[in-house]
Write an enzyme that holds these catalytic residues in place. Structure first.
Site, PDB file in Angstrom:
ATOM      1  N   ASP A 107       0.902  -1.150  -0.155  1.00 53.41           N
ATOM      2  CA  ASP A 107      -0.032  -0.177  -0.120  1.00 53.41           C
ATOM      3  C   ASP A 107       0.951   1.184   0.057  1.00 53.41           C
ATOM      4  OD1 ASP A 107      -2.086   1.669   0.553  1.00 53.41           O
ATOM      5  OD2 ASP A 107      -1.462   1.819   2.612  1.00 53.41           O
ATOM      6  N   THR A 165      -2.756   0.207  -4.422  1.00 53.65           N
ATOM      7  CA  THR A 165      -3.226   1.531  -3.705  1.00 53.65           C
ATOM      8  C   THR A 165      -4.584   1.844  -4.294  1.00 53.65           C
ATOM      9  OG1 THR A 165      -2.687   3.838  -3.873  1.00 53.65           O
ATOM     10  CG2 THR A 165      -2.158   2.670  -5.708  1.00 53.65           C
ATOM     11  N   GLY A 166      -5.286   2.705  -3.461  1.00 57.09           N
ATOM     12  CA  GLY A 166      -6.409   3.284  -4.008  1.00 57.09           C
ATOM     13  C   GLY A 166      -6.266   4.532  -5.158  1.00 57.09           C
ATOM     14  N   ASN A 212      -9.056  -0.354   3.455  1.00 60.92           N
ATOM     15  CA  ASN A 212      -9.000  -0.859   1.849  1.00 60.92           C
ATOM     16  C   ASN A 212      -8.132  -1.934   1.497  1.00 60.92           C
ATOM     17  OD1 ASN A 212      -7.106   1.011   2.558  1.00 60.92           O
ATOM     18  ND2 ASN A 212      -7.311   1.677   0.204  1.00 60.92           N
TER      19      ASN A 212
END
Length: 272
Positions: A9, A43-44, A223
């Site tokens: 992340d 990642t978002g 997430n």
């Protein structure tokens, strides 16, 4: 166990609270790469918001990949080809936008390259998202959105105490229809039901012929849950939420203490 891929992340994990990758983390990643380990940023953020980190870490070479939009888009960073892209459609957009109005949250959403909002008085959190990811912001109306839009994710955004209350009002049916994850206290992210970081890394592992037990996943927030559950070794950052720490196989140091370098040194390079 010989690990062959590490998925990282970015926010709260790879980068510290000054939004920097420290020299120790860079060095550990470089050594892992030299050992033939696949290092995948997961990642978002959209790809545009990852590019500077890919450049900094030399992760745009042949055979390099990134998982963006919380695993909805898996992309070869060298050729730019998509391995997989799971998108929402116009009907989902209308449905989710109406829900955001009903529960009292502001919102914005992405196609592959652009961040859109219907809020004429643009939220500070939308401005922050655009700035963090380096993504062009388009203030638009529902009527002006193309009916054939491929939406990577829809986000509800607000001050944490407001968003907390909004989340409580989301009917259960939405959790059955979509993947809904909290990436920060002020961002709630909504994706296709089969799209999450765990399914994204799983898909990439199949593409690369890797086994689940050969994979390390490192994260700090809601997430990251699916990839930490999926991983052969699921790692929570020292600054992770309690939920993530409880489900992880190992808790490393925080993002301000080179937690990613610690994981790589301990489990990949075996440097105590």
């Amino acid at each position: 166990m010989k690990y062959k891929l590490i998925a990282l992340d970015i926010d709260g994990t790879l980068i510290n609270s000054s939004n920097q990758i420290t020299e120790n983390v860079k060095l550990a990643i470089q050594k892992a790469k030299e050992k033939g380990i696949k290092v995948v940023l997961c990642t978002g953020r959209p790809l545009k918001g990852v590019e500077k980190f890919l450049d900094e870490l030399s992760l745009r070479e042949k055979g390099d990949y990134a998982a963006t939009f919380n695993g909805a888009l898996i992309q070869d960073t060298f050729t730019k080809d998509a391995v997989s892209h799971l998108t929402l459609n116009y009907e989902d957009l209308v449905n989710l936008y109406n829900l955001s109005i009903e529960i009292g949250s502001r919102s914005h959403f992405y196609d592959t390259k652009t961040l859109y909002t219907f809020n004429k008085d643009v939220s500070d959190f939308t401005v922050l998202e655009s700035h963090l990811t380096g993504t062009h912001l388009n203030v638009t109306t529902l009527d002006d959105v193309p009916k054939d839009i491929n939406m990577s994710k829809f986000m509800m955004i607000d001050h944490p105490e407001i968003l907390d209350e909004c989340v409580k009002k989301i009917p259960q049916e939405y959790y059955e229809k979509y993947t809904i994850v909290r990436s920060t206290p002020f961002f709630l992210e909504i994706l296709r039901p089969e799209a999450n970081k765990g399914s994204g890394i799983s898909l990439l592992a199949k593409e690369l012929g890797l086994k689940q037990e050969e994979i390390i996943c490192v994260g700090d927030a809601g997430n990251d849950k699916h990839m930490i559950e999926y991983a052969g070794l699921g790692v929570a950052m020292g600054n992770a939420t309690d939920e993530i720490k409880e489900m992880a196989d190992y808790v490393t140091l925080s993002n301000d203490e080179d937690g990613v370098a610690h994981v790589i040194n301990k489990f990949i390079l075996e440097e105590r």
